[in-house]
Motif scaffolding. Sequence first.
Motif, PDB file in Angstrom:
ATOM      1  N   UNK A   1       0.832  -1.207   0.000  1.00  0.00           N
ATOM      2  CA  UNK A   1       0.000   0.000   0.000  1.00  0.00           C
ATOM      3  C   UNK A   1       0.871   1.263   0.000  1.00  0.00           C
TER       4      UNK A   1
ATOM      5  N   UNK B   1       2.465   1.806  -3.371  1.00  0.00           N
ATOM      6  CA  UNK B   1       1.564   2.444  -4.337  1.00  0.00           C
ATOM      7  C   UNK B   1       1.436   3.942  -4.044  1.00  0.00           C
TER       8      UNK B   1
ATOM      9  N   UNK C   1      -3.192  -4.490   1.554  1.00  0.00           N
ATOM     10  CA  UNK C   1      -2.621  -3.713   0.443  1.00  0.00           C
ATOM     11  C   UNK C   1      -3.628  -2.696  -0.091  1.00  0.00           C
ATOM     12  N   UNK C   2      -4.914  -2.898   0.212  1.00  0.00           N
ATOM     13  CA  UNK C   2      -5.941  -1.889  -0.088  1.00  0.00           C
ATOM     14  C   UNK C   2      -5.965  -1.486  -1.569  1.00  0.00           C
ATOM     15  N   UNK C   3      -5.810  -2.491  -2.441  1.00  0.00           N
ATOM     16  CA  UNK C   3      -5.867  -2.227  -3.875  1.00  0.00           C
ATOM     17  C   UNK C   3      -4.504  -2.087  -4.535  1.00  0.00           C
ATOM     18  N   UNK C   4      -3.451  -2.017  -3.737  1.00  0.00           N
ATOM     19  CA  UNK C   4      -2.107  -1.805  -4.293  1.00  0.00           C
ATOM     20  C   UNK C   4      -1.650  -2.958  -5.181  1.00  0.00           C
TER      21      UNK C   4
ATOM     22  N   UNK D   1      -1.847  -2.053  -8.662  1.00  0.00           N
ATOM     23  CA  UNK D   1      -1.098  -0.858  -9.079  1.00  0.00           C
ATOM     24  C   UNK D   1       0.406  -1.071  -9.142  1.00  0.00           C
TER      25      UNK D   1
ATOM     26  N   UNK E   1       1.959   8.911  -5.380  1.00  0.00           N
ATOM     27  CA  UNK E   1       1.377   7.758  -6.073  1.00  0.00           C
ATOM     28  C   UNK E   1      -0.135   7.784  -6.164  1.00  0.00           C
ATOM     29  N   UNK E   2      -0.687   6.683  -6.677  1.00  0.00           N
ATOM     30  CA  UNK E   2      -2.125   6.606  -6.935  1.00  0.00           C
ATOM     31  C   UNK E   2      -2.935   6.364  -5.671  1.00  0.00           C
ATOM     32  N   UNK E   3      -2.353   5.706  -4.679  1.00  0.00           N
ATOM     33  CA  UNK E   3      -3.048   5.510  -3.409  1.00  0.00           C
ATOM     34  C   UNK E   3      -2.684   6.683  -2.506  1.00  0.00           C
TER      35      UNK E   3
END
Lengths: 284, 284
Positions: free
Chosen positions: A152, A155, A180-183, A186, B258-260
């Motif tokens: 995370x 990202x 990682x919450x979506x990482x 990415x 970054x994107x997050x």
Amino acid sequence: MSDRNPRDRKPPFRRPGGKPFDKGRPAGGHAAGRRPAWRDRDSGADDGPVILYGWHTVTLALQNPGRHIRKLLLTENAARRLAEDNIKAPIAPEIVRPSQIDQLLGPDAVHQGLLAEADPLPSPDIETLAAEGMILVLDQITDPHNVGAIMRSAAAFAVKAIVTTNRHSPEATGVLAKSASGALELVPLVTVQNLARALTTLNERGFMTVGLDSEGGDNLAAIALRQPLALVLGAEGKGLRQLTRETCSHVARLDMPGEIKSLNVSNAAVLALYIGATRLGLMG
Amino acid sequence: MSDRNPRDRKPPFRRPGGKPFDKGRPAGGHAAGRRPAWRDRDSGADDGPVILYGWHTVTLALQNPGRHIRKLLLTENAARRLAEDNIKAPIAPEIVRPSQIDQLLGPDAVHQGLLAEADPLPSPDIETLAAEGMILVLDQITDPHNVGAIMRSAAAFAVKAIVTTNRHSPEATGVLAKSASGALELVPLVTVQNLARALTTLNERGFMTVGLDSEGGDNLAAIALRQPLALVLGAEGKGLRQLTRETCSHVARLDMPGEIKSLNVSNAAVLALYIGATRLGLMG
């Protein structure tokens, strides 16, 4: 895996540990009891589907054209939120009650009404990584919460890739994916057989490879850092393995003013990323 | 607690959840299953003994003259390491086999052969905190791993105190104590009934109180920070409660390229501490 029935190759969902979901047996995290919520690849099992749950983790997967979703369970509320946010699922969801997801994941998993089964993402070859910016290299960090938090943060700091070993690393599923919450969608995850060989490749390709170690000779914030930069982190307790440390072009410590001189590994990682991004002029 | 037998008021060890240890029922962490490994103070239970395990956690407690140790279990190896490091225990240890500690804590607790039962440390009054350096304020952060990691980072950055609420905060025992890696003995933990009132007190005492929020108007690294500084962190997902945010003198975000745009809360905490310590000239 020895206790997997070969006649049951494609169960509708598999636990993060790589086994089929089993009602009443928690799989989501702390609740997993004596079984770790990830599979050590030493087992030799093939890469089964990965389990994704939680708002960020699932919605970023749904929006990743490179992620093949096999199955999607949504509560009515979650389906409505997706529609409101104009997020389209690539497959038709099954609408379920929250308790049905609870039963699959165990009571401690904060799933927010979304559960997906997906293919693992492909691991790029280390030779194909662009020689620019920052990457992270993880030397046998096994805790999935820590690896997830590190992904995370990676990202958040626009890290180009994370390099880990095939063995002694948690799989990119379950608790790791949630942390990682979506990482995962990415930051490319490069898995390698031999970390010292990977570091040699990075050195040859012009990366500055900096191992972090509390016994390091220099303070990271005082080193002249340059791109492309690979920051190398070892497991808590064990630290960098000897060959890893020897293969890094530099070994640095994180100086801190207090009485405790070492941090949780994900805390050390984010600090190193901030120092790296600041020194390299990557803060945008 | 309702299921505690009143005739069993002083068990030899109590689980981190505040209940007597119970053979075969894991208590140490992930293994705790459906029971959180900490007790929410909402239960109204009195402060029972705290459970400390692991090398750093126990050895720093043994060396803290302010910590009353009630009971100490050591393996032979751990007892030898203590003797080698010239660490004296204030009470005679019981020498046990590692499996005996395993049985008390559950299989996932990395106890390294040391387990202590101790009194909780006293909570200083917020009025008595010296108005200097940095403190941390935690607004209902409930995950004991995160709070423990934050305490460890606080000790690494010479934070003067951590302020938390009595309610909706994990107790300083078990998994939290292990994650804190000895920081419980180094950083005073101030527990308060009402966080907004505590922040008002800090404001009146001259603290700059900076709430961290991804929607904050300014980037923390771009604000003119000054001592004494209180950094205020909210729970993941929920963030700062409205009254907490309104009572802070500033609300700031952590800019990242970054994107997050949000981090694990302990990762956000260590970054804020680094930025604070650097700006305030506290890096030593």
